[in-house]
Motif scaffolding. Structure first.
Motif, mmCIF file in Angstrom:
data_model
loop_
_atom_site.group_PDB
_atom_site.id
_atom_site.type_symbol
_atom_site.label_atom_id
_atom_site.label_comp_id
_atom_site.label_asym_id
_atom_site.label_seq_id
_atom_site.Cartn_x
_atom_site.Cartn_y
_atom_site.Cartn_z
ATOM 1 N N PHE A 39 0.979 -1.190 0.013
ATOM 2 C CA PHE A 39 -0.066 -0.046 -0.110
ATOM 3 C C PHE A 39 0.818 1.299 0.169
ATOM 4 C CE2 PHE A 39 -2.275 -3.339 2.273
ATOM 5 C CZ PHE A 39 -3.651 -3.419 1.528
ATOM 6 N N LEU A 40 2.065 1.168 -0.776
ATOM 7 C CA LEU A 40 3.018 2.350 -0.717
ATOM 8 C C LEU A 40 2.035 3.728 -1.128
ATOM 9 C CD1 LEU A 40 5.704 3.677 -0.650
ATOM 10 C CD2 LEU A 40 6.214 2.983 -2.859
ATOM 11 N N ASP A 41 1.316 3.722 -2.303
ATOM 12 C CA ASP A 41 0.497 4.973 -2.638
ATOM 13 C C ASP A 41 -0.073 5.523 -1.832
ATOM 14 O OD1 ASP A 41 2.006 4.553 -5.102
ATOM 15 O OD2 ASP A 41 0.258 3.345 -6.189
ATOM 16 N N GLN A 42 -0.811 4.580 -0.853
ATOM 17 C CA GLN A 42 -1.819 4.917 0.178
ATOM 18 C C GLN A 42 -1.069 5.821 1.354
ATOM 19 O OE1 GLN A 42 -2.068 2.246 -1.616
ATOM 20 N NE2 GLN A 42 -4.227 1.869 -2.039
ATOM 21 N N TYR A 43 0.048 5.193 1.581
ATOM 22 C CA TYR A 43 0.767 5.505 2.524
ATOM 23 C C TYR A 43 1.675 6.776 2.189
ATOM 24 C CZ TYR A 43 0.716 1.752 6.061
ATOM 25 O OH TYR A 43 0.366 0.890 7.161
ATOM 26 N N LEU A 44 1.922 7.073 1.067
ATOM 27 C CA LEU A 44 2.345 8.350 0.659
ATOM 28 C C LEU A 44 1.253 9.380 0.877
ATOM 29 C CD1 LEU A 44 4.624 7.271 -2.462
ATOM 30 C CD2 LEU A 44 5.205 8.475 -0.338
ATOM 31 N N LYS A 45 -0.007 8.948 0.363
ATOM 32 C CA LYS A 45 -0.833 10.053 0.436
ATOM 33 C C LYS A 45 -1.458 10.342 1.843
ATOM 34 C CE LYS A 45 -5.700 10.938 -1.596
ATOM 35 N NZ LYS A 45 -5.202 12.093 -2.254
ATOM 36 N N VAL A 46 -1.468 9.462 2.537
ATOM 37 C CA VAL A 46 -1.529 9.641 4.014
ATOM 38 C C VAL A 46 -0.646 10.489 4.625
ATOM 39 C CG1 VAL A 46 -1.811 8.685 6.267
ATOM 40 C CG2 VAL A 46 -3.044 7.532 4.677
ATOM 41 N N LEU A 47 0.829 10.315 4.358
ATOM 42 C CA LEU A 47 1.907 10.977 4.812
ATOM 43 C C LEU A 47 1.903 12.425 4.323
ATOM 44 C CD1 LEU A 47 4.215 10.646 6.420
ATOM 45 C CD2 LEU A 47 5.599 10.019 4.451
ATOM 46 N N GLU A 48 1.488 12.685 3.224
ATOM 47 C CA GLU A 48 1.095 13.899 2.829
ATOM 48 C C GLU A 48 0.049 14.490 3.548
ATOM 49 O OE1 GLU A 48 0.328 16.336 -1.453
ATOM 50 O OE2 GLU A 48 0.145 14.193 -1.487
ATOM 51 N N GLU A 49 -0.978 14.251 3.559
ATOM 52 C CA GLU A 49 -2.117 14.786 4.160
ATOM 53 C C GLU A 49 -2.394 14.887 5.638
ATOM 54 O OE1 GLU A 49 -5.469 12.812 2.339
ATOM 55 O OE2 GLU A 49 -5.186 13.615 0.181
ATOM 56 N N SER A 50 -1.945 13.870 6.244
ATOM 57 C CA SER A 50 -1.951 13.626 7.655
ATOM 58 C C SER A 50 -0.487 13.611 8.410
ATOM 59 C CB SER A 50 -2.736 12.547 8.100
ATOM 60 O OG SER A 50 -4.043 12.647 7.431
ATOM 61 N N GLY A 51 0.587 13.798 7.964
ATOM 62 C CA GLY A 51 1.912 13.612 8.377
ATOM 63 C C GLY A 51 2.257 14.971 9.025
ATOM 64 N N GLY A 52 1.440 15.914 9.325
ATOM 65 C CA GLY A 52 2.086 17.121 9.943
ATOM 66 C C GLY A 52 2.704 18.055 8.903
ATOM 67 N N GLY A 53 2.444 17.894 7.627
ATOM 68 C CA GLY A 53 3.243 18.775 6.849
ATOM 69 C C GLY A 53 4.687 18.550 6.446
ATOM 70 N N LEU A 54 5.158 17.395 7.245
ATOM 71 C CA LEU A 54 6.676 17.099 7.054
ATOM 72 C C LEU A 54 7.005 16.514 5.617
ATOM 73 C CD1 LEU A 54 7.306 14.951 10.345
ATOM 74 C CD2 LEU A 54 7.405 17.540 10.155
ATOM 75 N N VAL A 55 6.064 16.109 4.844
ATOM 76 C CA VAL A 55 6.160 15.857 3.410
ATOM 77 C C VAL A 55 5.262 16.397 2.395
ATOM 78 C CG1 VAL A 55 6.376 13.775 1.791
ATOM 79 C CG2 VAL A 55 7.346 13.568 4.165
#
Length: 287
Positions: free
Chosen positions: A60-76
């Motif tokens: 689920f790499l694509d989903q993790y990238l999307k979650v990291l972008e949207e819910s990762g505190g703005g780090l990515v």
């Protein structure tokens, strides 16, 4: 940053953040505000290599990238669409976020949770009037004023006087707008960390020196007992040597070691905060 993402999302997202930071270290200039873009295809190749250890991340790499972008505190953030998407690590933003969290903790420790609530409220608004602080902080007016003035006294917040336009036939009214100058507050907190570290190191040295004889005695007893055990001497002889440390001495040693351990932990925490503040100051101040 890895711990923050792990707590916020899960361990797979933390591992993805680890890889992004590794690539930032290898490809980007030192102290770059943002890392060089990294395409999703390269990330997928990396995940394929660790698929056995991190199967969900690979699947689920694509989903993790999307979650990291949207819910990762703005780090990515996503910076392009080439190669199935390009992503970069926002180092300056991460430093700001971590320093902000550290300042919240400093205010809480020095002035309490209610003062920290006011500090977060003022920081979340660019400028805010005193009446609005009292309305939004959900505190008694008198207590709210006292804590606000205490924050002002400790230089955690600043005040900007202004004048409202006068109504017809009336006098101009002065208002006071409170705001947080993050760069200045971070400097003040950095000085607090230096003073606290100085006091902690001195206290550690004084505590160790005051009980140096007793600690040295315990080391000698421990060494002798260890040698006796290796030689296979009777337990009675070992007990006789161990009893040269009396119960009062053991109680004192236990207290000393506990205090020294607490001071060592405090030194490590202060070093961590000093690193965060210095990292933050490596980037130019932005409005």
């Amino acid at each position: 940053m890895i711990k923050a993402v792990t707590r916020r999302i899960d361990e797979n997202a933390g591992e993805l953040m680890r890889f992004l930071l590794e690539q930032m270290y290898l490809r980007s200039p030192a102290w770059a505000p943002e890392s060089s873009p990294l395409c999703a295809l390269e990330l997928r190749e990396r995940c394929r290599g660790v698929a056995a250890e991190w199967p969900l991340l690979h699947q689920f790499l694509d989903q993790y990238l999307k979650v990291l972008e949207e819910s990762g505190g703005g780090l990515v953030r996503r910076v392009g669409d080439a190669g199935s998407g390009q992503y970069c690590v926002r180092a300056r933003h991460a430093a700001r976020q971590l320093v902000t969290a550290a300042l919240d903790h400093v205010v809480t420790e020095r002035l309490g949770s209610k003062a920290a609530r006011i500090f977060r409220l003022v920081r979340s608004r660019k400028y805010i009037e005193e009446d609005d602080i009292q309305k939004n902080a959900m505190l008694v007016n008198k207590e709210c004023k006292q804590l606000t003035y205490k924050l002002l006294e400790e230089h955690f917040i600043s005040v900007q006087p202004m004048r409202k336009a006068a109504s017809a036939g009336g006098l101009a009214k002065a208002i006071y707008l409170y705001h947080v100058k993050l760069h200045d507050v971070a400097h003040a907190a950095l000085e607090l960390c230096y003073r606290a570290l100085h006091n902690t190191v001195r206290r550690h040295a004084r505590e160790a020196a005051a009980h140096a004889r007793l600690r040295d005695k315990r080391r000698r007893v421990t060494t002798i007992v260890h040698g006796m055990r290796l030689r296979g001497e009777p337990q009675q002889n070992i007990d006789d040597v161990e009893e040269t440390l009396t119960p009062p001495e053991l109680a004192v040693l236990q207290g000393v070691e506990k205090r020294l351990k607490q001071l060592s932990i405090a030194e490590l925490e202060l070093d961590k905060n000093l690193f965060l503040f210095k990292w933050y100051f490596m980037f130019p101040e932005t409005n």
